[in-house]
Design an enzyme around this catalytic site. Structure first.
Site, PDB file in Angstrom:
ATOM      1  N   HIS A 240      10.273   1.672  14.990  1.00 28.57           N
ATOM      2  CA  HIS A 240       8.856   1.597  14.648  1.00 28.57           C
ATOM      3  C   HIS A 240       8.540   2.532  13.477  1.00 28.57           C
ATOM      4  CE1 HIS A 240       4.646   2.937  15.211  1.00 28.57           C
ATOM      5  NE2 HIS A 240       4.448   1.641  15.302  1.00 28.57           N
ATOM      6  N   CYS A 622      11.743 -13.384   4.432  1.00 25.50           N
ATOM      7  CA  CYS A 622      10.846 -12.243   4.623  1.00 25.50           C
ATOM      8  C   CYS A 622      11.507 -11.104   5.398  1.00 25.50           C
ATOM      9  CB  CYS A 622       9.552 -12.676   5.297  1.00 25.50           C
ATOM     10  SG  CYS A 622       9.802 -13.345   6.940  1.00 25.50           S
TER      11      CYS A 622
END
Lengths: 670, 670
Positions: A240, A622
């Site tokens: 994260h 992406c």
């Protein structure tokens, strides 16, 4: 047969049988040490620090080349040489510039003056700073010394990256005390804090803070925005902390396992060194190095020559370049750096604000469909305003919004934290039954392998109402902007698809109903593309079916790499990939550079088949590989239409895409 | 136009336009209700319960067909009919047998006697029990009524399975109180216990126990062996409980989420029903049903006709059949059921005994290489004796031993359990520092996605000493048996390979050194095959490189399916696959029946390419699909040489493989 010559032959792998017939150049010996009208010097055809077009170097009178290198006497600057020996300088200047023209690059020249006569000893292409590389390449192209193509090939993507991020001053002599993973580039010094709330409070007082955490989660993101850098002791290159830091362009070092972080006690320990809250540290997101105290850094320099170069690049490249941007501030950077749209907007990043996270948790934990719907109604209105902001910034350019992807339990507190709270309450003799209920609920939602769990489109299939409201937020934002005179170009992307029937189902049950409702309510016709992320292996293998039902596909090469290798990135990058690289079992980290033989083969096949089945289909990438030069060279050769990279990597991506095109046209492999 | 006729036309999709020209048979009406020399009956050409070759049925004098069905009067047994009307019986018998011969199957015949004259009204193929199906098919083939091929096609793999496991008596009227996943077939009643140690204690007292747990782990396996069945409230079809139960042939129902199990308090709750330790329950591993109390079950019947049938099957099939067997008792069952070797022996299953698990934990937690080696020395000697036992049982047949596969932390206690213990100690004011140290160590080893983590060959690469000792155990067992006059055929399999260089590395660093050491110490030459499991997508895509470096490959289709779909089986089967099947997004659970379009395509490609690159290579399948009939039909059409199934599925696998071959030869699709 001097030791030095033998040594060089060994490292250059010139074996004795070859060495036996090695050629030798025999040249006139000249002497710079025969009097005050003699000397020796080194000169660059341009300034290798700044790139300025002026000779740069030094001259040592009464000396041979080795005296200059030895550094016993201080040589004179080349400007001084010009004043003292204008005629010699004139010859030197003409010679150096001729060499530059012939060799088509900035020259690093050794020369000697023997009794007033100038001799050139050696000339080679000069090494220089990133700044100088960009400036000289562009200048030389404008002067006609080289072509624009040459200029584009001279500058490496890494040079561009260096120009965009601050970095440790190479002259600084600081020694790192620890090293982690270089998760997000840039070097920065700050006072360390151990809690995002502290970061906010300290930053409000005008201090530069570095947020240090064992690991981070969506609750912590308010701390990211005020911090100048992030440091964690756990997590890999897609943890994260790493992903958010890259997305918002903050330097980050993650997974620094030798750093013991004690969040509660507000200190960290590296070996014997204890660093307390408020102490200064410097982190370098280029190398992963961590320093105690402040280390001088060089700030980013945005020079006009880079703008020129990237402008030329745009004329050469076949691949489009978009950005992965989740928030308005990211979108603004992306647009500034020349992104042609947003290739990936991750809705889940919009839950950084505590009140939204709370609302999302209420949705997940809702005990009846009615309660759930109530919360969803509130949530979608909040999201709508974010979408409007982003769409406005990207006005006229496409924005791909990905429907929510992570498993829902990732937004809930960790079970061990709740357990800890339960124990604390019990220790104090308080009632813990509501927490116990929460704990049980979290445990039910918990998964053995969240990466492969109940996430992406699977959540859309089992909870179409959730997907419906997300779509409503996106589409109402689009409709309102259209009414306000903007030209929003919105594409909706379904994640984690492994079978075309998942697409058909969520289109029919969530996306199209939302579209119909919004079009009716706003009395407007919306032209929205619906597509899917291709990030499961089965998505690639069944692309012939999928491509018929979508307007675009975009390869999620991060997850695809995980699936192809059966590597969990978070686990692999900390536990065994370093050793795999060392043992040369892997040539490169496949999460940074695309694995051509495995992942690449699937991408190549799926892109080509998609175009065959549906020639109008738009094909993008992406995953993080979209911003990796070596990977971009690969994508150039496939049927991929564009790549999408994090905002700060957009410039280098534009360059790399141009280089791939130029090399391919020149028939050179990259 | 009777309502019944209209209804049948609707369900058979005979639309009015077709019905308009439906043909009608006009036949003589005969009456069985015109006197005591009349009547009507139903007869089967063989006993549809047992398969015996005798007429079986009943006759009702002075009656029409519908009187028999209505069941108002009790008809006479056909034996009674024979005694009373020997002439009519004679005609009936000849007619029925003629019909059987013409229709080539057991007949279900309706007949009527009108004034002493026999009329046949209708004949169709009879439905019958699994037992009768097997016996009649084999008998008819032996009698020449049908061919052996017909017999093989008449019996379904499901019939075979039914004959091998006990099942709920279909006549029992019990109602299930809950349902879980049918993890391992067989129905069984027992007294419920909630802890493996209790299971052992109760079983020692001669009681039949069913072990109920929230979920199970390797520590619990001693409870499996003494229990008659296993029930869990969490976990999917490859949860630990499910896989172990299948491997050792114990009935199991797993992931029964409506069952609240309180292990500590020793009771479970289903809705309002509370079931305490010692209460009787019945579980049905065929259906996943759970019953309170005992429900009558029918025991397995191993009949000679099945042996005959499987013997014929062996003559037709192209695919070899091996078994997945980990322990000597599994190997014995596998051999008894006709396995041609062991396709997968999972070393990790050998750690079921508490002292070995303890030792393994010491290895994982060792603080120095020396301490580690000491434990490894002890462990390998223990494992060696297990290997010897298995190799002896399979003497002369190949045994594939897979090097340890799960992530090491799976053998450690769960962090939450340790946390709980720490809290308890602290509550009692005791020192918990050693536990806290253990907790930190476990947390370091813990992974976000263990399925994709530090496991399989990755452990071999980072800890070659561990692999070395495992190989030493295998090879010393082989060497000793050879010296004792046995003919062990051993194959060593490397799991989780995604790049050929992993194979090359562990071969050079662990397997070959162990081989050299053992050959030297025992002064014996060992002929051991070295191969790899193909269970990552990249393993399939780079098979051209891998196949050159191995003697065999075996597809691990369980993990491969997880990677292709990006589904974690444990999470998916509980959380969304049921809904996917209901919504027809999936046609079948891909963990049970191979996904031909995705996983199958990779298997087909990799098997063919492997044979092209290395024609001598042996290609197997050891995922659970190896025991699934529909998957076996697919594998038959590929270059796979053999399939490997759990021991109890070996017979049906032999049959299914033969059916695939027969259908392919007949040009029929399966």
């Amino acid at each position: 047969m001097s030791p030095r010559a033998i040594f060089y032959r060994i490292i250059e792998k010139i074996t004795p049988d070859i060495a036996d017939c090695t050629a030798v150049n025999v040249v006139t010996m000249v002497f710079g040490n025969v009097g005050w009208d003699s000397g020796t010097g080194v000169v660059f055809s341009r300034d290798v620090a700044t790139g300025e077009n002026r000779l740069y170097g030094e001259f040592l009178p009464v000396a041979q080349g080795e005296d200059v290198v030895a550094g016993i006497r201080t040589p004179m600057d080349i400007e001084e040489f010009k004043k003292r020996f204008p005629h010699l300088y004139e010859g030197l200047y003409r010679g150096v510039k001729l060499l530059e023209k012939v060799n088509k690059d900035v020259q690093d020249v050794e020369f000697t003056v023997e009794r007033g006569v100038l001799y050139f000893l050696q000339a080679r292409n000069a090494k220089m700073t990133a700044l100088a590389r960009v400036k000289t390449a562009v200048d030389m192209a404008k002067e006609g010394v080289i072509t624009k193509e040459d200029a584009l090939l001279y500058v490496s993507p890494d040079h561009v990256l260096q120009l965009l991020y601050p970095r440790i001053d190479p002259k600084a002599k600081a020694k790192p005390v620890a090293q982690g993973l270089p998760a997000s580039p840039g070097a920065v010094s700050g006072q360390v804090v151990f809690h995002p709330d502290d970061a906010v409070r300290w930053a409000a007082q005008g201090r530069r803070v570095i947020l240090a955490r064992v690991e981070t989660k969506p609750d912590d993101v308010h701390g990211f925005y005020v911090a100048v850098g992030v440091l964690t002791s756990r997590g890999g290159m897609t943890s994260h902390a790493a992903v958010v830091a890259r997305a918002i362009g903050k330097p980050a070092v993650v997974g620094a396992e030798t750093v013991e972080i004690h969040e509660e006690e507000k200190y960290m320990k590296i070996g014997d060194v204890v660093i307390r809250e408020g102490d200064w540290v410097t982190i370098d997101g280029h190398t992963g190095n961590i320093y105690v105290g402040t280390v001088p850094t060089i700030e980013a320099e945005l020079i006009p020559e880079l703008e020129d170069l990237l402008g030329w690049a745009d004329g050469y490249r076949r691949l489009g370049v978009r950005a992965n941007a989740d928030l308005p501030e990211d979108a603004a950077i992306a647009r500034k750096f020349g992104a042609q749209g947003i290739g990936l907007l991750r809705i889940e990043r919009m839950f950084r604000k505590p009140e939204r996270l709370e609302l999302l948790r209420s949705i997940i934990l809702a005990e009846s469909p009615e309660e759930r719907r109530l919360h969803l109604e509130r949530l979608y209105k909040m999201l709508k305003s974010d979408f409007k902001e982003v769409f406005k910034i990207m006005d006229g350019l496409p924005v791909i919004v990905r429907l929510i992807d992570p498993p829902l339990h990732e937004f809930l507190p960790k079970p061990e934290e709740v357990l800890e709270q339960i124990h604390q309450r019990k220790m104090r003799g308080e009632d813990a039954s509501s927490l116990e209920k929460l704990y049980r609920r979290i445990k039910t939602l918990q998964e053995a392998n969240p990466m492969l769990g109940h996430r992406g489109v699977r959540v859309g299939v089992t909870h179409p109402d959730f997907y419906y409201y997300l779509n409503k937020a996106i589409l109402e934002a689009t409709a309102e902007l259209k009414k306000e005179g903007y030209r929003p170009v919105v594409e909706i992307m379904i994640p984690q698809v492994s079978d075309v029937r998942e697409i058909i189902y969520v289109k029919e049950r969530a996306i199209l109903p939302a579209l119909r409702d919004v079009e009716r309510e706003f009395d407007v016709k919306l032209d929205v593309k619906i597509g899917t992320m291709i990030e499961t292996v089965r998505g690639c293998l069944t692309i012939d079916e999928i491509a018929k039902h979508v307007d675009f596909i975009s390869f999620g090469t991060n997850d695809l790499t995980q699936a192809v290798f059966s590597f969990s990135r978070d686990d692999a990058e900390n536990k065994f990939i370093p050793q795999y690289l060392e043992l040369k079992i892997l040539d490169a980290n496949p999460f940074e550079t695309i694995d051509v033989k495995g992942v690449g083969r699937l991408v190549e096949y799926a892109a080509a088949t998609a175009k065959e089945v549906n020639p109008a289909i738009e094909v993008g990438v992406c995953g993080e590989h979209g911003g990796d030069p070596r990977s971009i060279h690969f994508f150039h050769k496939t049927k991929v239409d564009y790549v999408s990279a994090s905002p700060f990597r957009v410039p280098l991506t534009r360059l790399a895409a141009a280089q791939a095109a130029i090399l391919a046209r020149q028939g050179r492999t990259s």
